[in-house]
Design a protein around this motif. Sequence first.
Motif, mmCIF file in Angstrom:
data_model
loop_
_atom_site.group_PDB
_atom_site.id
_atom_site.type_symbol
_atom_site.label_atom_id
_atom_site.label_comp_id
_atom_site.label_asym_id
_atom_site.label_seq_id
_atom_site.Cartn_x
_atom_site.Cartn_y
_atom_site.Cartn_z
ATOM 1 N N LEU A 24 0.828 -1.188 0.000
ATOM 2 C CA LEU A 24 0.000 0.000 0.000
ATOM 3 C C LEU A 24 0.873 1.252 0.000
ATOM 4 N N VAL A 26 0.501 5.763 -0.250
ATOM 5 C CA VAL A 26 -0.264 6.997 -0.404
ATOM 6 C C VAL A 26 0.722 8.158 -0.425
ATOM 7 N N ALA A 66 -2.676 13.989 -5.302
ATOM 8 C CA ALA A 66 -2.696 12.920 -4.300
ATOM 9 C C ALA A 66 -2.856 11.594 -5.020
ATOM 10 N N PHE A 67 -2.275 10.520 -4.446
ATOM 11 C CA PHE A 67 -2.408 9.209 -5.079
ATOM 12 C C PHE A 67 -2.566 8.119 -4.028
ATOM 13 N N PHE A 68 -3.142 7.025 -4.472
ATOM 14 C CA PHE A 68 -3.310 5.840 -3.634
ATOM 15 C C PHE A 68 -2.979 4.620 -4.473
ATOM 16 N N GLU A 69 -2.009 3.807 -3.996
ATOM 17 C CA GLU A 69 -1.601 2.602 -4.698
ATOM 18 C C GLU A 69 -1.772 1.393 -3.790
ATOM 19 N N HIS A 70 -2.044 0.233 -4.382
ATOM 20 C CA HIS A 70 -2.345 -0.970 -3.617
ATOM 21 C C HIS A 70 -1.816 -2.189 -4.380
ATOM 22 N N ASN A 77 -4.821 1.712 -9.573
ATOM 23 C CA ASN A 77 -4.464 2.743 -8.602
ATOM 24 C C ASN A 77 -5.207 4.028 -8.956
ATOM 25 N N ARG A 79 -5.238 8.379 -8.839
ATOM 26 C CA ARG A 79 -4.490 9.632 -8.733
ATOM 27 C C ARG A 79 -5.449 10.800 -8.953
#
Length: 246
Positions: A24, A26, A66-70, A77, A79
């Motif tokens: 994970l 962020v 802002a980004f969120f990866e998993h 993901n 962005r």
Amino acid sequence: MRKLMIVVGGSLALAAPLANADVLGVGANVSYWDSDFSGEVVNKDSAVDIEKDLNLDSDSNANFTAFFEHPIPVLPNVRLNYTSISQSGRGEIGLEAFDDIPVGAEVKSDLDIDQLDVTLYYEVLDNWVNLDLGLTARRFDGELVLRDQTPLSTKVSETSVDAVVPMGYLAARFDLPFTGVSVGAEGNVISYSGDSLHDFNAYGQYEFAMLQLRAGYRQMAIDYEDDDDKLDVEMSGPFASVGVAF
């Protein structure tokens, strides 16, 4: 309002089986972009040159990402990016009247462009070479307001475009080993039925602990017609940002 839409889901379908984040992640950053404008705005077949006629100067160009990866391979993901551009100036209408404001009239002008990007992407490569591919939905609003400064005149011209457009997204970064230094580029682009948008930047980055410092050059161009109003403008210039990543 005319909406520019095309079917581009196939690009995500091709990227989905490829690599994704191992853990994970962020992050977020804020940046300042010192951009110069060129191009023209059209209102009902009359045009004004925003650089030569309006003498626009930058008031504020702010950007937030802002980004969120998993690690789930099938799900993309996410962005988010928001850009706000504000320019104002005083100039003189050139050799052609603009929206009932006569030739030679002194005008005060304000140009505002706001855009929000939602990007779904996959990490195709994730080592010292990083490559992301995806799809961006961009919501942008642009408005130019001209006020005739001739004594006793109350003439005001308003030109506006707004749209939701899909754009291809690509980002690449190359990490220099053991240094915390990397170089990269990212961009969005679409061209369809006479309208086109592109937004590219190239940068150098220094990262230590969770802090990311980035500086580079960004160019954005909008050539979009909305009914009788049209923006055909280009913005370019250096930017600097500070961010965190976990």
